[in-house]
Motif scaffolding. Sequence first.
Motif, mmCIF file in Angstrom:
data_model
loop_
_atom_site.group_PDB
_atom_site.id
_atom_site.type_symbol
_atom_site.label_atom_id
_atom_site.label_comp_id
_atom_site.label_asym_id
_atom_site.label_seq_id
_atom_site.Cartn_x
_atom_site.Cartn_y
_atom_site.Cartn_z
ATOM 1 N N LEU A 205 0.228 -1.269 -0.035
ATOM 2 C CA LEU A 205 0.227 0.156 -0.189
ATOM 3 C C LEU A 205 0.492 1.754 -0.119
ATOM 4 O O LEU A 205 1.722 0.960 1.030
ATOM 5 C CB LEU A 205 -1.047 0.006 1.361
ATOM 6 C CG LEU A 205 -1.616 -1.119 1.731
ATOM 7 C CD1 LEU A 205 -2.074 -1.058 3.269
ATOM 8 C CD2 LEU A 205 -2.755 -1.695 0.525
ATOM 9 N N GLU B 207 1.488 5.706 0.666
ATOM 10 C CA GLU B 207 0.489 6.251 1.273
ATOM 11 C C GLU B 207 -0.527 6.781 0.864
ATOM 12 O O GLU B 207 0.107 7.331 -0.421
ATOM 13 C CB GLU B 207 1.181 6.961 2.396
ATOM 14 C CG GLU B 207 1.668 5.794 3.708
ATOM 15 C CD GLU B 207 2.142 6.791 4.876
ATOM 16 O OE1 GLU B 207 1.949 7.843 4.779
ATOM 17 O OE2 GLU B 207 3.137 6.086 5.397
ATOM 18 N N PHE C 18 10.893 10.618 -10.449
ATOM 19 C CA PHE C 18 10.980 11.595 -10.485
ATOM 20 C C PHE C 18 11.987 11.886 -9.300
ATOM 21 O O PHE C 18 12.191 11.745 -7.935
ATOM 22 C CB PHE C 18 9.838 12.329 -9.648
ATOM 23 C CG PHE C 18 8.061 12.311 -10.854
ATOM 24 C CD1 PHE C 18 8.463 13.284 -11.778
ATOM 25 C CD2 PHE C 18 7.378 11.318 -11.001
ATOM 26 C CE1 PHE C 18 7.884 13.055 -12.224
ATOM 27 C CE2 PHE C 18 6.804 11.165 -12.266
ATOM 28 C CZ PHE C 18 6.882 12.154 -12.636
ATOM 29 N N GLY D 290 11.473 9.119 1.399
ATOM 30 C CA GLY D 290 11.025 9.114 2.983
ATOM 31 C C GLY D 290 9.987 7.912 3.127
ATOM 32 O O GLY D 290 9.960 7.406 2.887
ATOM 33 N N CYS E 249 8.610 3.269 5.404
ATOM 34 C CA CYS E 249 8.284 2.118 4.840
ATOM 35 C C CYS E 249 10.078 1.914 3.784
ATOM 36 O O CYS E 249 11.250 0.759 4.110
ATOM 37 C CB CYS E 249 6.922 1.864 3.169
ATOM 38 S SG CYS E 249 6.509 1.178 4.143
ATOM 39 N N LYS F 100 5.586 12.996 1.532
ATOM 40 C CA LYS F 100 5.311 12.921 0.214
ATOM 41 C C LYS F 100 3.375 13.397 0.293
ATOM 42 O O LYS F 100 3.267 13.905 1.193
ATOM 43 C CB LYS F 100 4.633 11.732 -0.226
ATOM 44 C CG LYS F 100 3.882 10.592 0.275
ATOM 45 C CD LYS F 100 3.614 9.200 -0.331
ATOM 46 C CE LYS F 100 2.338 8.918 -0.462
ATOM 47 N NZ LYS F 100 2.843 7.404 -0.998
HETATM 48 C C1 UDX Z 1 6.082 2.601 -0.737
HETATM 49 C C2 UDX Z 1 5.689 1.864 -1.459
HETATM 50 O O1 UDX Z 1 5.476 3.011 -2.530
HETATM 51 C C3 UDX Z 1 4.609 0.955 -1.161
HETATM 52 O O2 UDX Z 1 4.060 -0.779 -2.427
HETATM 53 C C4 UDX Z 1 4.751 -0.380 0.115
HETATM 54 O O3 UDX Z 1 3.680 -1.264 0.901
HETATM 55 C C5 UDX Z 1 5.511 0.891 1.289
HETATM 56 O O4 UDX Z 1 6.184 2.039 0.585
HETATM 57 P P1 UDX Z 1 5.015 4.857 0.350
HETATM 58 O O5 UDX Z 1 6.287 5.106 1.425
HETATM 59 O O6 UDX Z 1 3.497 5.343 1.048
HETATM 60 O O7 UDX Z 1 4.364 3.704 -0.287
HETATM 61 O O8 UDX Z 1 5.436 5.757 -0.658
HETATM 62 P P2 UDX Z 1 5.491 6.375 -2.249
HETATM 63 O O9 UDX Z 1 4.825 6.953 -2.938
HETATM 64 O O10 UDX Z 1 5.915 5.103 -2.585
HETATM 65 O O11 UDX Z 1 7.131 7.209 -2.203
HETATM 66 C C6 UDX Z 1 7.928 7.163 -1.096
HETATM 67 C C7 UDX Z 1 8.830 7.878 -0.970
HETATM 68 O O12 UDX Z 1 9.869 8.201 -2.640
HETATM 69 C C8 UDX Z 1 8.687 9.969 -1.417
HETATM 70 O O13 UDX Z 1 9.602 9.992 0.344
HETATM 71 C C9 UDX Z 1 8.771 9.959 -2.204
HETATM 72 O O14 UDX Z 1 8.824 11.620 -2.403
HETATM 73 C C10 UDX Z 1 9.678 9.409 -2.755
HETATM 74 N N1 UDX Z 1 9.600 9.087 -3.963
HETATM 75 C C11 UDX Z 1 8.427 8.421 -5.058
HETATM 76 C C12 UDX Z 1 10.687 9.701 -4.774
HETATM 77 O O15 UDX Z 1 11.094 10.747 -4.553
HETATM 78 N N2 UDX Z 1 10.507 10.155 -6.606
HETATM 79 C C13 UDX Z 1 9.104 9.512 -7.495
HETATM 80 O O16 UDX Z 1 9.100 9.138 -8.565
HETATM 81 C C14 UDX Z 1 8.223 8.816 -6.652
#
Ligand code: UDX
Length: 436
Positions: A151, A153, A252, A258, A261, A322
């Motif tokens: 999942l 968030e 991106f 952060g 997870c 995020k």
């Molecule tokens: C993540 C996984 O996507 C999910 O499958 C798992 O179960 C839990 O961890 P989440 O922590 O909610 O989910 O956030 P996610 O949308 O994956 O983003 C994680 C981090 O990566 C954020 O800090 C976001 O800013 C960063 N990010 C994401 C980037 O810097 N660039 C991107 O292209 C995508």
Amino acid sequence: MKIAVVGTGYVGLVTGTCLAETGNDVTCVDINVQKVEKMKAGELPIYEPGLEQLFHRNISQGRLHFTTDLASAIADAKIIFLALPTPPGGDGAADLSYVLGAAKDIAKIITDYKVIVTKSTVPVGTADKVRAVMAAETTIEYAVVSNPEFLREGVAVEDFMKPDRVVVGTTDERARKLMAELYGPYVRQGNPVIFMDERSSELTKYAANSFLATKISFMNEIANMCELVGADVDMVRRGIGADERIGKRFLFAGIGYGGSCFPKDVQALAKSAEENNYDFKILNSVMSVNEIQKKVLVEKVKKYYNGDIKGKHFALWGLAFKPETDDIREAPALYIIDELIAAGATVKAFDPEAMPNIKGVVGDKIAYGNNPYDTLENADALLILTEWSLFRTPDFDKLSSALKAKVVFDGRNLYDLEKMIDCGFYYNSIGRKVVG
Ligand code: UDX
């Protein structure tokens, strides 16, 4: 089907509520009495888009219950989900005491066959540990199944209701049938429930998150290269993302990943590799690139002011790690606020959801706005740390007139360079030309 969910944190609540939504009878258990009372009264303790409506509907229709009493919760349940915290221990390995403690308590109570499902992200071999703990307490038959959550968030409800895939690790035929029945309604469109052994399932979760973190760190390094050679990371991203083998998503560049997870899971997989005498070189680089990337924006700011930001005042837009969440765990904003304050600057911040959480950590070391624009007054510059939709199309006239100087440092590449040139801003983003 009767289900029990042990632990009502983020994963437990989303899992419990979404399982009730398809007609299951779900009881969520937690040791926190106050929290359980509040949930019984219809108060949802977390912010997650779309969850509140489902939460209320299922409570009022009598399919979602809350209790502190483990025995009554699991008495009639066929499947018991463990959605308990697995925080990093002192050595970086996941601390399994909550999961194993609950397994032991469950084993002492059960009187008929149960499927115990680990939903928390747990190291390879945890299913065996759970089994061993339970075997010491009971002779009743049970299956221990690994079913990692994927999942995100902010879109967790959608991810649960329409998953890309469901991974189930079990070699127990009865458990396999029950899990297939449970997840049937969620994969009607044909997405797979992938069955495998427990160890492969446990590793799948770490591999997925570590791979995604690797993609991000890779793009952050490409962004740094772009700045050195005069290329544009947005163009490179589109250029490579069009290749289906690479894919458009998760490319991106920004100010580092952060959340609850990625940092924890990458570290835990590296630790698990180390314990197996394997040097997982890529993961170590992914982590160190991320640490460096958190510093990139503050370094840009310091450089602009020739190394001295003492007495400067900054507006911050975005504090959550995020958008669409109030979660600030491992948020780059925490590091950036500390650095700015340590260097003698002052800060006024705005975030649509995360301000109460940030207040809990940094308190009145910074000021807080009521909306994006009232953070701008007297600010020497605006720093953008989270890509909330609200910040994507600001009123640029208001921005120009409210800021003391028309200076924007953007950690999320929200604006077109042309637009910023037209509006007369100095605009410094990630992996793109500095304009103005
Ligand atoms: C993540 C996984 O996507 C999910 O499958 C798992 O179960 C839990 O961890 P989440 O922590 O909610 O989910 O956030 P996610 O949308 O994956 O983003 C994680 C981090 O990566 C954020 O800090 C976001 O800013 C960063 N990010 C994401 C980037 O810097 N660039 C991107 O292209 C995508």
